[in-house]
Design an enzyme around this catalytic site. Sequence first.
Site, PDB file in Angstrom:
ATOM      1  N   LYS A   1      -0.534  80.111 -54.245  1.00  0.00           N
ATOM      2  CA  LYS A   1      -1.648  79.343 -54.177  1.00  0.00           C
ATOM      3  C   LYS A   1      -1.633  78.123 -54.231  1.00  0.00           C
ATOM      4  O   LYS A   1      -1.064  77.476 -55.415  1.00  0.00           O
ATOM      5  CB  LYS A   1      -2.884  80.188 -55.118  1.00  0.00           C
ATOM      6  CG  LYS A   1      -3.209  81.566 -54.757  1.00  0.00           C
ATOM      7  CD  LYS A   1      -4.262  81.834 -55.990  1.00  0.00           C
ATOM      8  CE  LYS A   1      -4.978  83.124 -55.607  1.00  0.00           C
ATOM      9  NZ  LYS A   1      -5.545  83.162 -54.398  1.00  0.00           N
TER      10      LYS A   1
ATOM     11  N   LYS B   1      -9.685  92.164 -47.971  1.00  0.00           N
ATOM     12  CA  LYS B   1     -10.309  92.427 -49.467  1.00  0.00           C
ATOM     13  C   LYS B   1     -11.390  93.373 -49.404  1.00  0.00           C
ATOM     14  O   LYS B   1     -12.547  93.018 -49.230  1.00  0.00           O
ATOM     15  CB  LYS B   1     -10.531  91.346 -50.375  1.00  0.00           C
ATOM     16  CG  LYS B   1      -9.466  90.353 -50.616  1.00  0.00           C
ATOM     17  CD  LYS B   1     -10.023  89.041 -51.403  1.00  0.00           C
ATOM     18  CE  LYS B   1      -8.701  88.236 -51.760  1.00  0.00           C
ATOM     19  NZ  LYS B   1      -8.652  87.234 -50.467  1.00  0.00           N
TER      20      LYS B   1
END
Length: 355
Positions: free
Chosen positions: A155, A263
């Site tokens: 990230k 997701k």
Amino acid sequence: MALKIEYTPYRLFFKMPAITSRSVMHDKETYFVRLHDTDVPGVYGMGECAIFRGLCSDDTPDYEARLNKLCRLVNMGGISMSEALMQASSSVRFGLETAFADFMSGGLMKPFASPWSEGRTSIIINGLVWMGTATQMRDRIVEKINAGFRCIKLKIGGINFDQELELVKFIRKSFPSDKLEIRLDANGAFTADNALKRLDALFPYDIHSIEQPIRQGQFKEMAGICKQSPIPIALDEELIGTFSNDYKLSLLGEIKPHYIVLKPSLCGGFSDADNWISVAESIGIKWWATSALESNIGLNAIAQWTACHDTKVPQGLGTGALYTNNIVSPLVQSGQSLRYDVSKQWNIPDLNWLK
């Protein structure tokens, strides 16, 4: 069939702060639901309405009130389960779909049975490296590599870009692309003005892909980046919400990403996730699944759903160990493998179920 639904709030606590380019999280709100048939006593299907405050499309102040209303409508016979699923927002649909599928499978926490849920196969996952200081991230990278991961996801966007570039150089110095895959997730941290320059800087280091380089909703700008980027682009936040198949086709056809990241709790539940796959594959776009900080109840459902699809690429399902009070489950992560250990049991705590 006389279906009844109950729900209960649950707060998950992170072992250490979870940092993204958007926020720093110390805990996470979620809701569990369970479903039963009054004519079939003792059989409960369980799911998780995994709201993600600040990110999901159904982040509203009256979230629990709306969940309560939907449950009461089903319980009073005002609407059917299929109607409830149609009316439900993304994370609620995710929870209800899981609970219903689990109930129909006998209430054994196996909503999507496959060889994986029988403990006969494993799912390869990426090693997720959270944001932190440059030193912290470097230590976490080494930890993941030493643990046996062959796909690392970083990230980025939380510290100086030059420092993040140095971390990528550090990895590639010791591990060529045929030994280690590097994925990046910018969470929209770049801008339309600096994205291509940064992607060019990252290009020499054999990056597999980068998720959501700029914030969602900038369709024209994202399409231009996908067309010009030397690194494959994956859409993530761009998929959040519940959309028609026509919209999905229009979005992917306009932006033309190389990958989409699904997701299910954020992109309309499992039914919409399946539709995203169908649309993406029809125009040559590949995909993988990622959890969105669900508890082990939601993670288990996503893993079982993923295992039912013919995909061999590393999945983003390594978030089960993030919490101090996660639900005890048969999910076992060993290095880059996620397995369902049939010798282990679920341990659901005593919860205050609401109707």
